[in-house]
Design a protein around this motif. Structure first.
Motif, PDB file in Angstrom:
ATOM      1  N   ARG A  53       0.803  -1.231   0.000  1.00  0.00           N
ATOM      2  CA  ARG A  53       0.000   0.000   0.000  1.00  0.00           C
ATOM      3  C   ARG A  53       0.824   1.262   0.000  1.00  0.00           C
ATOM      4  O   ARG A  53       0.294   2.353  -0.016  1.00  0.00           O
ATOM      5  CB  ARG A  53      -0.922   0.012   1.207  1.00  0.00           C
ATOM      6  CG  ARG A  53      -2.088  -0.933   1.061  1.00  0.00           C
ATOM      7  CD  ARG A  53      -2.990  -0.791   2.225  1.00  0.00           C
ATOM      8  NE  ARG A  53      -4.097  -1.728   2.150  1.00  0.00           N
ATOM      9  CZ  ARG A  53      -4.742  -2.156   3.212  1.00  0.00           C
ATOM     10  NH1 ARG A  53      -4.374  -1.742   4.411  1.00  0.00           N
ATOM     11  NH2 ARG A  53      -5.733  -2.989   3.099  1.00  0.00           N
ATOM     12  N   ARG A 213      -0.110  -6.665   9.752  1.00  0.00           N
ATOM     13  CA  ARG A 213      -1.099  -6.733   8.663  1.00  0.00           C
ATOM     14  C   ARG A 213      -0.893  -7.998   7.843  1.00  0.00           C
ATOM     15  O   ARG A 213      -1.854  -8.670   7.449  1.00  0.00           O
ATOM     16  CB  ARG A 213      -1.006  -5.493   7.767  1.00  0.00           C
ATOM     17  CG  ARG A 213      -2.129  -5.408   6.746  1.00  0.00           C
ATOM     18  CD  ARG A 213      -2.290  -4.007   6.187  1.00  0.00           C
ATOM     19  NE  ARG A 213      -1.159  -3.573   5.390  1.00  0.00           N
ATOM     20  CZ  ARG A 213      -1.022  -3.836   4.090  1.00  0.00           C
ATOM     21  NH1 ARG A 213      -1.947  -4.525   3.447  1.00  0.00           N
ATOM     22  NH2 ARG A 213       0.036  -3.410   3.433  1.00  0.00           N
ATOM     23  N   ALA A 229      -6.375  -2.355   8.068  1.00  0.00           N
ATOM     24  CA  ALA A 229      -5.250  -1.423   8.179  1.00  0.00           C
ATOM     25  C   ALA A 229      -4.710  -1.551   9.593  1.00  0.00           C
ATOM     26  O   ALA A 229      -5.454  -1.856  10.522  1.00  0.00           O
ATOM     27  CB  ALA A 229      -5.698   0.004   7.902  1.00  0.00           C
ATOM     28  N   GLN A 305     -11.515   3.234   3.476  1.00  0.00           N
ATOM     29  CA  GLN A 305     -10.912   3.264   2.134  1.00  0.00           C
ATOM     30  C   GLN A 305     -11.477   4.390   1.277  1.00  0.00           C
ATOM     31  O   GLN A 305     -10.889   4.748   0.254  1.00  0.00           O
ATOM     32  CB  GLN A 305     -11.168   1.955   1.410  1.00  0.00           C
ATOM     33  CG  GLN A 305     -10.388   0.784   1.960  1.00  0.00           C
ATOM     34  CD  GLN A 305     -10.570  -0.419   1.063  1.00  0.00           C
ATOM     35  OE1 GLN A 305      -9.976  -0.506   0.005  1.00  0.00           O
ATOM     36  NE2 GLN A 305     -11.417  -1.337   1.488  1.00  0.00           N
TER      37      GLN A 305
END
Ligand SMILES: Nc1nc2c(ncn2[C@@H]2O[C@H](COP(=O)(O)OP(=O)(O)OP(=O)(O)O)[C@@H](O)[C@H]2O)c(=O)[nH]1
Ligand SMILES: [Mg+2]
Length: 316
Positions: A53, A213, A229, A305
């Motif tokens: 990410r 994660r 997250a 998100q």
């Protein structure tokens, strides 16, 4: 020269240092390849698309060159604000690197996602591009040969002159070193950019959050991976410990998007969360070289998100 080795003479090849980024669609094997080249896990990986990410820099130290590998999130059609942010990050990276490595998995035919990225790359004229066929351990030699030809043709179609087309297997450790040998001469002459021994420029808190994660991604189904997250809130050495028995207290929050996801991540009687804690703690202890007490909490950040404010809070 640069105080590195007083014995090195002017007749030797100059030292090179610079940046190479790996691009490709989600799940192409970019992070696994980055780790294989660095020789250490600097980027988390999973069998889920869109694992990475943010850009992760992994540093390869060689006598002749320092390669800074920039692992980027897989480029894809964005469905959320997070997706858009990730794509922006990838494009910004392209402009800043000396070499682009375009990763295409050997076990999948070139698809619209790959073509889209190739089309974008075609517009970046001055940066050398290496086509990297990943996961060659998954296919036979005939399939691999066909893939190499297809990539050659893709280049011709779009007017991309591949500097190299290299098949590699990061898992099988095939041709990974060769890839580094090919990238090194493409970097500009420069002293090392990072101190000897640094393998990444990721802050420890971020590495720790990523390891949590990674463990949380394992075994969760469908949409949940994208919803997770992790933020490390605090890392503090426990007080009143004997010098030879230190303990690091780590407090981290695992965020999900909806209250209904809470049960999945926590599991029956907390079993899943406990396993995530145990698995990631092992990796964190190996990374930091100290025993760790890991305190995990699951929290809801509603629709993070898609929510600019939440995204900012979670570091995007
Ligand atoms: N067999 C095999 N599997 C591989 C290889 N490289 C990567 N994989 C697997 O492919 C999956 C995706 O790998 P990642 O490195 O996370 O892929 P990525 O391109 O970084 O994915 P995103 O971060 O989502 O864009 C993982 O399950 C890896 O174990 C390889 O050389 N051989
Ligand atoms: Mg990745």
């Amino acid at each position: 020269m640069w105080g590195m080795d007083s014995a090195s003479s002017a007749s030797q090849a100059p030292h090179r240092a610079g940046f190479a980024c790996f691009v490709g669609r989600p799940n192409a094997g970019k992070s696994t390849l980055t780790n294989a080249l660095v020789g250490t896990k600097v980027a988390i990986t999973s069998n889920r698309p869109q694992t990475t990410r943010h850009t992760v820099r992994g540093i390869v130290h060689r006598p002749d060159a320092q390669l800074v590998l920039v692992d980027t999130p897989g480029l894809h059609k964005p469905r959320t604000l997070l997706g858009e942010r990730l794509n922006d990050v990838v494009r910004t990276t392209w402009a800043e690197v000396d070499v682009i490595g375009f990763c295409l998995p050997a076990d999948q035919k070139i698809g619209p996602g790959d073509r889209f990225i190739a089309g974008e790359l075609a517009g970046i004229k001055k940066t050398p591009k290496i086509a990297i066929v990943t996961k060659t351990d998954l296919v036979d030699s005939k399939t691999l040969a066909e893939q190499l030809i297809a990539i050659q043709q893709l280049g011709e179609e779009l007017g991309i002159q591949w500097a190299e087309i290299v098949p590699v297997s990061a898992v099988g450790d095939k041709q990974v070193a060769l890839l580094a040998d090919l990238i090194a001469p493409m970097l500009p002459e420069s002293p090392p950019l990072y101190p000897e021994g640094d393998l990444t420029d990721e802050p420890e808190q971020v590495m720790v959050a990523e390891l949590i994660r990674e463990a949380a991604l394992e075994g969760v189904r469908d949409e949940l991976p994208h919803s997770i997250a992790v933020v490390v809130e605090e890392m503090l050495p426990r007080e009143d410990r004997p010098a030879d028995k230190p303990l690091l207290d780590i407090h981290a929050n695992v965020y999900i998007e909806r209250p209904s996801q809470k049960g999945i991540i926590i599991g029956p009687k907390g079993a899943r969360l406990k396993e995530v804690g145990m698995k990631s703690r092992k990796h964190i202890e190996a990374l930091l070289g100290t025993p760790v007490y890991l305190d995990l909490h699951v929290k809801v950040a509603k629709d993070w998100q898609r929510d600019p404010k939440q995204l900012r809070k979670l570091g995007f």
